[in-house]
Design an enzyme around this catalytic site. Sequence first.
Site, mmCIF file in Angstrom:
data_model
loop_
_atom_site.group_PDB
_atom_site.id
_atom_site.type_symbol
_atom_site.label_atom_id
_atom_site.label_comp_id
_atom_site.label_asym_id
_atom_site.label_seq_id
_atom_site.Cartn_x
_atom_site.Cartn_y
_atom_site.Cartn_z
ATOM 1 N N HIS A 17 -6.695 -1.842 13.377
ATOM 2 C CA HIS A 17 -7.013 -0.425 13.144
ATOM 3 C C HIS A 17 -8.376 -0.277 12.465
ATOM 4 C CE1 HIS A 17 -2.401 -0.178 13.019
ATOM 5 N NE2 HIS A 17 -2.747 0.484 14.103
ATOM 6 N N LYS A 41 10.791 4.951 15.387
ATOM 7 C CA LYS A 41 10.560 3.662 14.719
ATOM 8 C C LYS A 41 11.163 3.669 13.318
ATOM 9 C CE LYS A 41 6.198 2.464 17.033
ATOM 10 N NZ LYS A 41 4.751 2.260 16.863
ATOM 11 N N ARG A 90 -5.737 -2.314 23.468
ATOM 12 C CA ARG A 90 -5.782 -3.766 23.323
ATOM 13 C C ARG A 90 -5.638 -4.456 24.678
ATOM 14 N NH1 ARG A 90 -0.984 -3.839 19.287
ATOM 15 N NH2 ARG A 90 -0.465 -2.254 20.836
ATOM 16 N N SER A 128 1.365 -3.841 14.240
ATOM 17 C CA SER A 128 2.000 -3.628 12.935
ATOM 18 C C SER A 128 3.343 -4.343 12.878
ATOM 19 C CB SER A 128 2.185 -2.133 12.685
ATOM 20 O OG SER A 128 0.934 -1.495 12.706
HETATM 21 N N1 COA Z 1 -5.008 -2.789 16.554
HETATM 22 C C1 COA Z 1 -3.815 -3.173 16.100
HETATM 23 N N2 COA Z 1 -2.670 -2.564 16.430
HETATM 24 C C2 COA Z 1 -2.760 -1.523 17.254
HETATM 25 C C3 COA Z 1 -3.969 -1.072 17.771
HETATM 26 C C4 COA Z 1 -5.142 -1.753 17.388
HETATM 27 N N3 COA Z 1 -6.323 -1.402 17.839
HETATM 28 N N4 COA Z 1 -3.725 -0.031 18.582
HETATM 29 C C5 COA Z 1 -2.417 0.157 18.569
HETATM 30 N N5 COA Z 1 -1.823 -0.742 17.768
HETATM 31 C C6 COA Z 1 -0.397 -0.953 17.558
HETATM 32 C C7 COA Z 1 0.151 -0.344 16.328
HETATM 33 O O1 COA Z 1 0.055 -1.246 15.251
HETATM 34 C C8 COA Z 1 1.570 -0.073 16.734
HETATM 35 O O2 COA Z 1 2.303 -1.271 16.575
HETATM 36 P P1 COA Z 1 3.890 -1.258 16.389
HETATM 37 O O3 COA Z 1 4.473 -0.623 17.607
HETATM 38 O O4 COA Z 1 4.181 -2.677 16.267
HETATM 39 O O5 COA Z 1 4.187 -0.450 15.163
HETATM 40 C C9 COA Z 1 1.474 0.220 18.220
HETATM 41 O O6 COA Z 1 0.265 -0.331 18.626
HETATM 42 C C10 COA Z 1 1.404 1.654 18.618
HETATM 43 O O7 COA Z 1 1.573 2.443 17.534
HETATM 44 P P2 COA Z 1 0.695 3.675 17.076
HETATM 45 O O8 COA Z 1 -0.716 3.562 17.476
HETATM 46 O O9 COA Z 1 0.941 3.862 15.636
HETATM 47 O O10 COA Z 1 1.262 4.779 17.914
HETATM 48 P P3 COA Z 1 2.730 5.276 18.010
HETATM 49 O O11 COA Z 1 3.169 4.900 19.361
HETATM 50 O O12 COA Z 1 3.595 4.916 16.853
HETATM 51 O O13 COA Z 1 2.504 6.821 17.878
HETATM 52 C C11 COA Z 1 1.378 8.885 18.167
HETATM 53 C C12 COA Z 1 1.560 7.453 18.619
HETATM 54 C C13 COA Z 1 1.575 9.036 16.701
HETATM 55 C C14 COA Z 1 -0.036 9.244 18.504
HETATM 56 C C15 COA Z 1 2.355 9.755 18.979
HETATM 57 O O14 COA Z 1 3.671 9.288 18.762
HETATM 58 C C16 COA Z 1 2.264 11.206 18.607
HETATM 59 O O15 COA Z 1 1.353 11.870 19.003
HETATM 60 N N6 COA Z 1 3.246 11.721 17.841
HETATM 61 C C17 COA Z 1 3.292 13.119 17.436
HETATM 62 C C18 COA Z 1 4.302 13.921 18.269
HETATM 63 C C19 COA Z 1 3.671 14.392 19.558
HETATM 64 O O16 COA Z 1 2.735 15.167 19.574
HETATM 65 N N7 COA Z 1 4.216 13.909 20.655
HETATM 66 C C20 COA Z 1 3.707 14.191 21.962
HETATM 67 C C21 COA Z 1 2.651 13.187 22.325
HETATM 68 S S1 COA Z 1 1.951 13.516 23.903
#
Ligand code: COA
Length: 161
Positions: A17, A41, A90, A128
């Site tokens: 991140h 989650k 990624r 994560s």
């Molecule tokens: N480096 C390291 N890890 C990365 C990364 C990077 N560059 N990019 C993504 N990741 C990992 C994260 O660590 C996370 O790992 P985990 O699954 O092991 O926890 C995973 O990729 C994806 O997680 P994250 O980027 O936190 O996204 P998410 O899928 O939890 O949530 C939101 C994405 C928050 C943007 C989405 O759920 C959201 O918009 N929520 C709000 C409700 C909403 O509007 N919904 C409609 C969406 S269209």
Amino acid sequence: MRIAVYPGSFDPLTNGHIDILEKTSKLFDKIIIAVVHNVTKTALFSLDERKSMILESTRHLNNIEVECFSGLLAAYVKEKNACAIIRGLRTVTDFEYEMHMALMNKVLIPEVETIFIIATHSNIFVSSSGVKEAALLGGDVSSLVPPAVFNGLTEKIKQMK
Ligand code: COA
């Protein structure tokens, strides 16, 4: 002012991140890191714990704000007057999920673009949950997370014993 929102669970923030933030902080006047409670989650850290570790880990970047939010991302981005949503890519596995989310957000807020940043190759395996699992099983994750997160993980694991 060009404002971007970088949303995610950040449970916890990793060097992956930080990589995305270091690349994008040069492109925008302000980046708001939106720490989201993802109902699908089970979190290790509370939103406030995640926020304080992020604040400490991004001190070297001078245009970062951190907020916790729940609800619809599109509404939040609009309220913040942001012009972009930042997401890191990624591998191709990320792409399909990200494309669907970007297209959905495009329908909800057509004036906002989702900007994808390719992760630095050394971070493409970092997640994560991988970091949490390794740390909980006694692995040394100090090269994968900022020092504040490493300390937070060490403390959390101590409390759980
Ligand atoms: N480096 C390291 N890890 C990365 C990364 C990077 N560059 N990019 C993504 N990741 C990992 C994260 O660590 C996370 O790992 P985990 O699954 O092991 O926890 C995973 O990729 C994806 O997680 P994250 O980027 O936190 O996204 P998410 O899928 O939890 O949530 C939101 C994405 C928050 C943007 C989405 O759920 C959201 O918009 N929520 C709000 C409700 C909403 O509007 N919904 C409609 C969406 S269209």
